[in-house]
Each structure stands twice: as structure tokens, then as C-alpha cells.
Design a protein around this motif. Sequence first.
Motif, PDB file in Angstrom:
ATOM      1  N   ASP A   1     108.207 -39.524  22.787  1.00 28.03           N
ATOM      2  CA  ASP A   1     109.139 -38.477  22.368  1.00 28.03           C
ATOM      3  C   ASP A   1     110.561 -38.749  22.837  1.00 28.03           C
ATOM      4  O   ASP A   1     111.451 -37.913  22.651  1.00 28.03           O
ATOM      5  N   GLY A   2     110.783 -39.897  23.489  1.00 31.99           N
ATOM      6  CA  GLY A   2     112.131 -40.265  23.898  1.00 31.99           C
ATOM      7  C   GLY A   2     112.590 -39.644  25.192  1.00 31.99           C
ATOM      8  O   GLY A   2     113.796 -39.454  25.407  1.00 31.99           O
ATOM      9  N   HIS A   3     111.666 -39.359  26.112  1.00 31.10           N
ATOM     10  CA  HIS A   3     112.010 -38.751  27.391  1.00 31.10           C
ATOM     11  C   HIS A   3     111.863 -39.760  28.530  1.00 31.10           C
ATOM     12  O   HIS A   3     111.348 -40.868  28.352  1.00 31.10           O
ATOM     13  N   VAL A   4     112.291 -39.341  29.714  1.00 29.90           N
ATOM     14  CA  VAL A   4     112.012 -40.079  30.942  1.00 29.90           C
ATOM     15  C   VAL A   4     110.832 -39.403  31.621  1.00 29.90           C
ATOM     16  O   VAL A   4     110.872 -38.199  31.884  1.00 29.90           O
ATOM     17  N   ALA A   5     109.786 -40.167  31.885  1.00 25.66           N
ATOM     18  CA  ALA A   5     108.600 -39.625  32.541  1.00 25.66           C
ATOM     19  C   ALA A   5     108.694 -39.883  34.038  1.00 25.66           C
ATOM     20  O   ALA A   5     108.813 -41.038  34.464  1.00 25.66           O
ATOM     21  N   GLU A   6     108.692 -38.812  34.825  1.00 29.79           N
ATOM     22  CA  GLU A   6     108.656 -38.972  36.274  1.00 29.79           C
ATOM     23  C   GLU A   6     107.198 -38.992  36.711  1.00 29.79           C
ATOM     24  O   GLU A   6     106.475 -38.006  36.556  1.00 29.79           O
ATOM     25  N   MET A   7     106.776 -40.147  37.255  1.00 31.39           N
ATOM     26  CA  MET A   7     105.397 -40.325  37.713  1.00 31.39           C
ATOM     27  C   MET A   7     105.430 -40.964  39.087  1.00 31.39           C
ATOM     28  O   MET A   7     106.171 -41.922  39.324  1.00 31.39           O
ATOM     29  N   ALA A   8     104.632 -40.457  39.995  1.00 31.90           N
ATOM     30  CA  ALA A   8     104.640 -40.920  41.370  1.00 31.90           C
ATOM     31  C   ALA A   8     104.195 -42.372  41.475  1.00 31.90           C
ATOM     32  O   ALA A   8     103.533 -42.916  40.584  1.00 31.90           O
ATOM     33  N   THR A   9     104.566 -43.008  42.579  1.00 30.70           N
ATOM     34  CA  THR A   9     104.130 -44.370  42.863  1.00 30.70           C
ATOM     35  C   THR A   9     102.608 -44.456  42.839  1.00 30.70           C
ATOM     36  O   THR A   9     101.923 -43.581  43.372  1.00 30.70           O
ATOM     37  N   GLY A  10     102.093 -45.508  42.216  1.00 31.86           N
ATOM     38  CA  GLY A  10     100.651 -45.713  42.178  1.00 31.86           C
ATOM     39  C   GLY A  10      99.949 -45.033  41.029  1.00 31.86           C
ATOM     40  O   GLY A  10      98.722 -45.115  40.908  1.00 31.86           O
ATOM     41  N   GLU A  11     100.702 -44.371  40.132  1.00 31.90           N
ATOM     42  CA  GLU A  11     100.081 -43.653  39.020  1.00 31.90           C
ATOM     43  C   GLU A  11      99.862 -44.531  37.792  1.00 31.90           C
ATOM     44  O   GLU A  11      99.375 -44.060  36.770  1.00 31.90           O
ATOM     45  N   GLY A  12     100.248 -45.802  37.868  1.00 34.62           N
ATOM     46  CA  GLY A  12      99.968 -46.717  36.755  1.00 34.62           C
ATOM     47  C   GLY A  12     100.999 -46.687  35.647  1.00 34.62           C
ATOM     48  O   GLY A  12     100.651 -46.634  34.456  1.00 34.62           O
ATOM     49  N   LYS A  13     102.287 -46.752  36.024  1.00 40.08           N
ATOM     50  CA  LYS A  13     103.349 -46.679  35.008  1.00 40.08           C
ATOM     51  C   LYS A  13     103.377 -47.907  34.107  1.00 40.08           C
ATOM     52  O   LYS A  13     103.814 -47.821  32.960  1.00 40.08           O
ATOM     53  N   THR A  14     102.923 -49.061  34.598  1.00 39.51           N
ATOM     54  CA  THR A  14     102.919 -50.261  33.754  1.00 39.51           C
ATOM     55  C   THR A  14     102.058 -50.048  32.515  1.00 39.51           C
ATOM     56  O   THR A  14     102.462 -50.386  31.392  1.00 39.51           O
ATOM     57  N   LEU A  15     100.882 -49.482  32.698  1.00 41.71           N
ATOM     58  CA  LEU A  15      99.999 -49.207  31.562  1.00 41.71           C
ATOM     59  C   LEU A  15     100.581 -48.104  30.679  1.00 41.71           C
ATOM     60  O   LEU A  15     100.478 -48.170  29.437  1.00 41.71           O
ATOM     61  N   VAL A  16     101.210 -47.121  31.286  1.00 47.34           N
ATOM     62  CA  VAL A  16     101.856 -46.049  30.516  1.00 47.34           C
ATOM     63  C   VAL A  16     102.903 -46.639  29.575  1.00 47.34           C
ATOM     64  O   VAL A  16     102.964 -46.318  28.379  1.00 47.34           O
ATOM     65  N   GLY A  17     103.741 -47.526  30.122  1.00 49.48           N
ATOM     66  CA  GLY A  17     104.775 -48.146  29.303  1.00 49.48           C
ATOM     67  C   GLY A  17     104.197 -48.987  28.185  1.00 49.48           C
ATOM     68  O   GLY A  17     104.724 -49.014  27.065  1.00 49.48           O
ATOM     69  N   ALA A  18     103.091 -49.679  28.458  1.00 49.90           N
ATOM     70  CA  ALA A  18     102.480 -50.526  27.438  1.00 49.90           C
ATOM     71  C   ALA A  18     101.891 -49.688  26.303  1.00 49.90           C
ATOM     72  O   ALA A  18     102.003 -50.056  25.124  1.00 49.90           O
ATOM     73  N   ILE A  19     101.257 -48.556  26.629  1.00 50.86           N
ATOM     74  CA  ILE A  19     100.706 -47.685  25.581  1.00 50.86           C
ATOM     75  C   ILE A  19     101.832 -47.156  24.699  1.00 50.86           C
ATOM     76  O   ILE A  19     101.722 -47.138  23.463  1.00 50.86           O
ATOM     77  N   ALA A  20     102.939 -46.727  25.341  1.00 52.63           N
ATOM     78  CA  ALA A  20     104.069 -46.229  24.553  1.00 52.63           C
ATOM     79  C   ALA A  20     104.689 -47.345  23.719  1.00 52.63           C
ATOM     80  O   ALA A  20     105.047 -47.139  22.548  1.00 52.63           O
ATOM     81  N   ALA A  21     104.826 -48.537  24.307  1.00 51.49           N
ATOM     82  CA  ALA A  21     105.391 -49.670  23.563  1.00 51.49           C
ATOM     83  C   ALA A  21     104.529 -49.988  22.344  1.00 51.49           C
ATOM     84  O   ALA A  21     105.044 -50.259  21.245  1.00 51.49           O
ATOM     85  N   ALA A  22     103.200 -49.950  22.518  1.00 53.36           N
ATOM     86  CA  ALA A  22     102.304 -50.195  21.395  1.00 53.36           C
ATOM     87  C   ALA A  22     102.488 -49.132  20.316  1.00 53.36           C
ATOM     88  O   ALA A  22     102.480 -49.436  19.111  1.00 53.36           O
ATOM     89  N   GLY A  23     102.675 -47.876  20.735  1.00 52.86           N
ATOM     90  CA  GLY A  23     102.888 -46.806  19.761  1.00 52.86           C
ATOM     91  C   GLY A  23     104.129 -47.030  18.927  1.00 52.86           C
ATOM     92  O   GLY A  23     104.111 -46.885  17.693  1.00 52.86           O
TER      93      GLY A  23
END
Length: 754
Positions: free
Chosen positions: A86-108
Motif C-alpha cells: 500500500d506504499g507505507h513504511v512498516a515499523e517492525m521490531a528487530t528479529g521479526e523477519g523484515k527480509t522476508l516481508v520485503g521479498a513478499i512485497a517485492a514479489a507482489g
Amino acid sequence: MARMGVWIRRFLGRPGDVDIGPYRRLVAEAGALADRAGRVTDLRSALASAPPATAEFCALMREAAHRALGLRPHDVQLIGALALLDGHVAEMATGEGKTLVGAIAAAGYALRGERVHVVSVNDYLARRDAEWMAPLYAAVGLTAGWIAATSSPGERREAYARDVTYAAVSELGFDVLRDRFVTDPADLVVPAPQVAIVDEADSVLVDEARVPLVLAGSAAPGTALPELAALARRLVRGYHFTIDDEGRSVHLTAKGIETVEKALGIDDLYADPAMVTQVNLALHAHALLKRDVDYIVRDGRVHLINPSRGRVAVLQRWPDGLHAAVEAKEGLPPSETGEILDSITVQGLLGRYRRLCGMTGTALAVGERLREFYGLRIAVIPPNRPCVRVDEPDRVYATAADKEEAIVAEIAAQHATGRPVLVGTLDIAESERLAARLRARGLDAVVLNAKNDAEEARIIAQAGRRGAITVSTQMAGRGTDIRLGGHDGAEEAEVTALGGLYVIGTGRHESSRLDDQLRGRAGRQGDPGGSVFFVSGEDHLLTAYAPGESLPPADEDGRVRHRGAAELIAHAQRVAEGVNLEIHRNTWRYTRVIERQRDQVLGYRDRVLHGDAAAVALREACPERYAELCAAFGAEAVGRAARQIVLYHLDRCWSEHLGFLSDLREGIHLRALGRLDPLEEFNREAVPAFRAMLAEVERRARRSFAEADLTADLADQGMRRPAATWTYLVQDNPFGSEWDRVLRHVAGRVRRRR
């Protein structure tokens, strides 16, 4: 309560106002589709008919991650990916797996047919994440590539041709700058920007936003006089020179001027402006820039330290005069310098993308800046498991010596129990000094700083082992989780029983975000953990941003226990953040007019590079000459020559215009003495200067076209481009521009009236 907090923030227009309720509902629906997704044999075909940001998309991507990576995304990771889509900045704590989050969004985004750049803070993370996530992309029919400083032009084109490209922000910028000076469309590397997903968004979008990326040419050695460096070493603070309260500016006293004049054998130092500049640079390098704090010397070169991450700032340098002065101070040969051909800020670079989003652990603290400068909103994503870390109040001491002794004692006490300890220091010198004190007490500490940052992944991976003591500079953007017990299950249980990782900060940073990032290394994914900061009245934060105030009296052990100490520390940190915000805001105000002018230049350059705009312009300006040349060489050859002529003069004049604007800004603050607004005055002069530049391009191009010999090389006719170009980042003068110093002076006056 969390929903109520979001509602209040939305009502007040505060950062973190994105409602994640709709994302939660989609993810809940995706959970109900898990069994059906598990039976899908062809994920590529299934995703082709599942629009991104739907429950079906989430269910299929969760299944794809499980099959390809062995990772099954948690609900909060899917919520984070939807926020990015949706074009936002997601605040997620350390260790929450942001690398995978970014990859899912990139794939979308890529499945929508959009080109995606995942922007990282360094080459290591770009390569690691691209290679780690590659199986996921392959599972859904997409390709991923990465770019590093060592990538060749061919490798860069190949990486940019992939559906998803991972790259450090600096490498993206350098490629854009190099493309701006190609004279053949076939030499272009970077495709049109579409979507950027920024990892460590606060570091990239805020901390790096004022650092220009530079393309330079016409190499020449830097100049600095070794004898001036030797002279500066003999000068005494308080007698020959003084330093301002904030440690940003240094000035010769009357005795200092007399000493310098005698040493140089001159009667009046200020009769020679060039010599004054050289003396000031040597004095700045000697008095204000500290080895192993602001820079290190490695492999015979000066390497700057990134103050927000404690790493070597690769390819970064101060303005050439100051950089050469530091080299002279260290007895090193001067490195090459050259004329700036073009530059771009990170803010200008990422502003080119149609869609910008990001993720970080500490977005709320800079939410106003993200909204003001980028139009971005923040979605606060709750942790997968509640954070149970215990954050203790600061331990405050009157002196730095008392503080350091208390830190060593606390490390020893925690280590005696077997609990792993991570110590975050403010600079390299402090990390090495502290490690030496620990070794003297028989405690073995592993040090991670800019001198051994190549080993960081291994060091960080071991920091959660039983009995480990790790001393590190800034932890932002390290990109590696600290697993309790390493990867040993039995040891993990032991460390968990001991209370988990214990984080000790040796001082508060100027930005509360850096404090939070350090704390966040403990307590990942519901692990136990603890943190505490040690602060002294002699710390830079207090001496620079609360110089007129003192801590309450200390007890006999040197510790200050009065609650007023915490209030003073918080006040100093707020002042530091406010001053830095004003400098950022002021920099952006000046940059905006330059960015608009650059856009016009690039628009015209594209028309020349990809079309016949140059030939049309010169045919209209010199019809007889154009006809004559066409008759002799043909329209195609004349068109090629016209393109080269116009591009050369456009690039040449733009470089000269940037030099003019740089000089203009450096002295524009003086207009305030005449009660004029410096920014308005800057714009008032920059706009007509730009029009004059465009007219000069036309004039020079007409003259060259009229005189050109198309049987000879145009480079031999006064249109030679630099034999070599190189890229680097310019670290703004650490003492600031004159206008920055005015801002700090005003801030100091405000502090003293508190």
C-alpha cells in the motif's frame, strides 16, 4: 488498546496512523485458505490469477515461502508486506523477519508487472538478501539480482534486467549519475525507476538523506601542505586556538595568528586568503577530527566512519581540501581529487520512483520527517510474540572515568553468571579502550567496529552464546539476528534461564532511534533480555547540547541518582534531534530548486540522447552551416555530431552551474545581516543563473557547430570529456556550512535560556 492508540494518532495527525485492521482481516482470510494453497501444484499459475494484496495472494506466498525457504511467514509478516504494497513504511521490531516481508512485497509488485528495486544500506546485505530470497522468487516465476561496488557494467545491466534488483542505495545513485553522462543510448545501465522498497528506511531516508553522491572527473592529486599539518600539531588549545561549545568550529587566537605568521615567515596571514584557508583546514583536521572516532587509517588511506552505523563509509570523503588536510596530518600521500560533474542526494534519488515504501524497526521517531520529505505514512506492526525485554533506567555518573569503571564492573558481574553481554559503544576508540580494560581484568571480549566489519556476521551470530562478551559500535543495519545460544538448542535453554542477552550502552546517542536499535538486539521474538545505558556528565551529548547546565550532585560512588539527571539527558537528546531536523529541513529547502533545475536538464538531455533534438536546434540556429555539412557528410553523420556537441556543452555548463550554486550557498547566510531571507536570496539568484546557463549551452553549441571539422575527432577540437570518472560520497563538512553554524548558535542560545 492498540487500536485506540492508532485512532488517537489518526485523529491528531501523528505518525503511525495507518490502520492495519484491514490487513489483519485479509491475513485471517488467508489462514482459512492455507489447506487449499497447500494443495496447489503450480504456484506460478495460481498467483497469475491472484491479485496482490488479497487473501489468496497472502496464502499462496506463505506456501511459496514454506516450500522454497523452509520459512512459514507469521501473520505479522504478511501484515507488514500488505502495508508495503500500500506504499507505507512498516515499523517492525528487530528479529521479526523484515527480509522476508520485503521479498513478499517485492514479489507482489513484480507480479503486477512493475520493476522493483530493494534498497539496502550496504553491499553485504544486498547480496545476502538477494541470494537468500532467490528460491522464493523462482518459486513464483520471478528473477532476482544484486549489485555491488565491484559489479561490472555488464553485470549491472543483467541485475537491473531482473524482476527484482537488490542494491545499496549508494550503488543505485552512482549508476544513475553515470547514466547522466553517456553519449550513446546503448551505454545506459539503469531502467526507468518504478518501485523502491527501502530496508532500514529511517537510516536510508533520513540519516543518509543529506549526503550527496558525487560523480567526478579530471583527476588530480589533492593539495595540502605537510608543514602546515606539523605546525597545527604544535598549537595549543586555549592559547593558540579555541573551539566552540559544540566542537564544530575552531578559531585562531591573536597569539595563534602571531605564531602562525612567525612560523610561515609572513607579516600578515589574512593578506593571503588561500593561505588562510590552508591553515584553517590544517587546524580543523588537527583539532576537530579524531582518528578512530571520525576516521580510521587502513591500507595507507583515510576512511571515514559513518556516525550512524559505526562502519567504514565506503567511498565517502570530506570536501577535497579538508580530506587532503587529514591525509597530511596522518603523513599520507594525497589521494586523487577532481571536478564534480554532477551529484544527487539520496532524497532526490529516491524521489524519482513512482512508488516508495520501506521497513525499519524505528520509524515512529522520524515519522514527521518521513511524511514531510517523502509523503510516507507509518504502519506500526505488532511483534509476533510480545516483547518481554527489561529496559532499566539509565545509570548516570558525574565523570566519564566513574562511568567507565561502573561499565566494566557491570560487564564482569553479568559475565560471572554466564549471561551473554553485548556492549554498544559510541566510537571505535571507546570500543578498543573498553576491550583493553576488560582484557586487563581477565575478560575476553570480541570487538566489532569499522576496523573488522568484514567479520560482522560471524561475530554477531556468536554474540548470544553463553558467557560471550561482544563490544560493538553502532548496531543499526547489521542485518544479523542474535540467537540465544547460537544455534545450539541446549545452550539456548541455558541462556534463556539466565535472562537472555544483556545489552549495555556506554552512552546515549544524539538520536533516540540509535538507542532503540541497540536495545532491540535483545528480546527478539519473545526472547528474554535486558538493557541499560550508562551516561556521564562529560558525555558529548550533554556537553554539546546542554553546555550551560550541570547534573545534580553525585553520591560518594560517583553515581547521580536524582531524577533531574534523566530529565536533563532527555532534554539534551531532544535538542540534538531538533537541531539535526532543522539542518535537514534547511538542506532540503536549498536542494529543491537544484533538483527542479536538474530535472529540466535531464529532460532536455534525454531528448537529445534519444532523438534528433540537437540536430533540429542546430539546423534552426545555423541553417546554412547545417545544409553545408549535410551535403558533405550526410544527415545521419551530422545528426551524430550535433548530438555529441550539444551533450558536451550541456554537461560542461551544468557542472559549472553546480559550482556556482555551491559557492553561492556557502556565502548566502551573510545576506541575513542585511535582514534578507537567505533562502529567498538563493532562489532569486539561482533561477536567472540557470536560465543564463541554458542560453550559454546554446551559444557554445552554435559556435562549436559552426567551427567543427567532422573529419577529425571532436575531442581534439576542445570537446574532450574527462579521461576517467569516479564516484564517491561527500561527507558534509563536519563543522557545517556557515548557515548550519548559525542554526547551532541559535539552538545554543535557546538552550541557555531554558
